[in-house]
Design a protein around this motif. Structure first.
Motif, PDB file in Angstrom:
ATOM      1  N   GLU A 138      -1.831  27.396 -11.588  1.00 21.31           N
ATOM      2  CA  GLU A 138      -3.211  27.332 -11.106  1.00 21.31           C
ATOM      3  C   GLU A 138      -3.533  26.006 -10.429  1.00 21.31           C
ATOM      4  N   GLN A 139      -2.584  25.053 -10.444  1.00 22.18           N
ATOM      5  CA  GLN A 139      -2.841  23.756  -9.818  1.00 22.18           C
ATOM      6  C   GLN A 139      -1.764  23.386  -8.803  1.00 22.18           C
ATOM      7  N   ASP A 169      -1.918  23.384  -5.684  1.00 18.95           N
ATOM      8  CA  ASP A 169      -2.452  22.612  -4.575  1.00 18.95           C
ATOM      9  C   ASP A 169      -2.553  21.130  -4.907  1.00 18.95           C
ATOM     10  N   ARG A 170      -2.357  20.778  -6.177  1.00 20.90           N
ATOM     11  CA  ARG A 170      -2.418  19.374  -6.606  1.00 20.90           C
ATOM     12  C   ARG A 170      -1.104  18.931  -7.237  1.00 20.90           C
ATOM     13  N   ILE A 171      -0.040  19.663  -6.987  1.00 14.64           N
ATOM     14  CA  ILE A 171       1.208  19.409  -7.694  1.00 14.64           C
ATOM     15  C   ILE A 171       1.735  17.998  -7.449  1.00 14.64           C
ATOM     16  N   SER A 172       2.140  17.353  -8.519  1.00 20.24           N
ATOM     17  CA  SER A 172       2.760  16.035  -8.460  1.00 20.24           C
ATOM     18  C   SER A 172       3.594  15.898  -9.725  1.00 20.24           C
TER      19      SER A 172
END
Length: 311
Positions: free
Chosen positions: A14-15, A17-20
């Motif tokens: 669900e994240q 788009d912010r993967i790091s």
């Protein structure tokens, strides 16, 4: 590299788009590789005098030394000081899932290399093997081979996926030999719109590999000759197996062997690499090689191939 865990447990769907993410790995193995490096190294081990043509960065010095000790002429390698040599990095988790990156680096500068000065210095080429490289370099080298009359081997490999049909046609048309695996050949037909008969009319001979099923040699008149694999004692790492097949095939052709015998030698070297962890870590022992050739292909084949093998 190896990550002792599962990527799926570290990535939140669900994240995305912010993967790091950063993975603490417990193993790092660095190996020499690359299509040109693997093939030329194997040719050197097999007693040939291959001339490596490609683009590298200033970090190539150690690799150059290894290749030259194996008998490879690296004078055709162009060094560019502002980029690193191309490299592939890959991390594998416990589920055998992989996250990988390929850095083109100096490879993108291979398009600046002209073959004619190298040919003049060497007194000509027996064959120019045009394998996977910077696509523009592959096209330039192929065009130059046709223009200058250098016999060339078309082997576009994984670069077929990023090339258009017209570009693929430029790589293949007029080749003395076309080498690919079965998937690549089907992709080639799809991209060009050619039939197998169309290909036969544009190349001297087609050699297509079928993994554990062996390979087939297709002459211009459509005659097919199938060549079995050399059964492996164990399967360790498939990386570089195709490169090894090509080195054995080229060694046979250079030694005056017919295509079937050359492909049988290619099958042996491919199996050596399959049984080894890494594409350039295999060893050559002549008597053992002959024994395996006899077991796989019979006494007559082994006796013929003997003439092309180094002591």
């Amino acid at each position: 590299m190896h990550f002792p865990g599962k990527f799926s447990e570290q990535i939140l769907a669900e994240q995305l788009d912010r993967i790091s993410v950063s993975f603490l790995v417990d193993e790092l193995v660095v190996r020499r590789g690359g299509v040109a490096g693997n093939i030329s190294y194997a040719l050197g081990v097999l007693g040939q005098k291959p001339v490596l043509v490609g683009a590298v960065g200033p970090d190539f010095a150690e690799y150059r030394s290894v290749l030259e000790k194996a008998g490879v002429d690296t004078s055709g390698v162009a060094t560019f000081d502002d980029v690193h040599t191309a490299r592939f990095t890959c991390t594998t988790d416990d589920d055998m899932r992989q996250i990988a990156s390929f850095y083109t680096g100096a490879m993108a500068r291979a398009r600046e290399i002209e073959l004619a000065p190298i040919a003049e210095r060497l007194g000509g080429f027996e064959f120019v093997h045009i394998g996977a490289n910077d696509p523009e370099a592959m096209l330039r080298h192929t065009d130059e081979c046709r223009e200058k009359g250098y016999p060339f081997i078309a082997d576009p490999s994984q670069q077929l996926a990023r090339m258009g049909g017209d570009e693929v046609k430029r790589l293949v048309d007029g080749a003395t030999y076309l080498i690919s695996n079965d998937y690549e050949f089907e992709l080639l037909l799809k991209k060009t719109g050619w039939t197998a008969q169309d290909v036969a009319s544009r190349v001297g001979t087609r050699i297509t590999t079928y993994s554990e099923k062996g390979s087939v040699i297709v002459a211009a008149d459509g005659t097919e000759t199938w060549v079995d694999v050399v059964p492996p004692t164990e399967t360790v790492d498939p990386t570089g197996v195709g490169d090894a097949f090509r080195a054995g095939l080229l060694t046979g052709l250079s030694g005056g062997l017919p295509l079937e015998r050359s492909a049988q030698l290619g099958a042996l070297i491919a199996t050596y690499v399959l049984e080894t962890d890494g594409p350039q870590e295999w060893t050559w022992q002549r008597d053992a090689a002959l024994a395996r050739l006899r077991d796989a292909f019979g006494d007559s084949a082994a006796d013929e191939i003997t003439a092309a093998l180094p002591a």
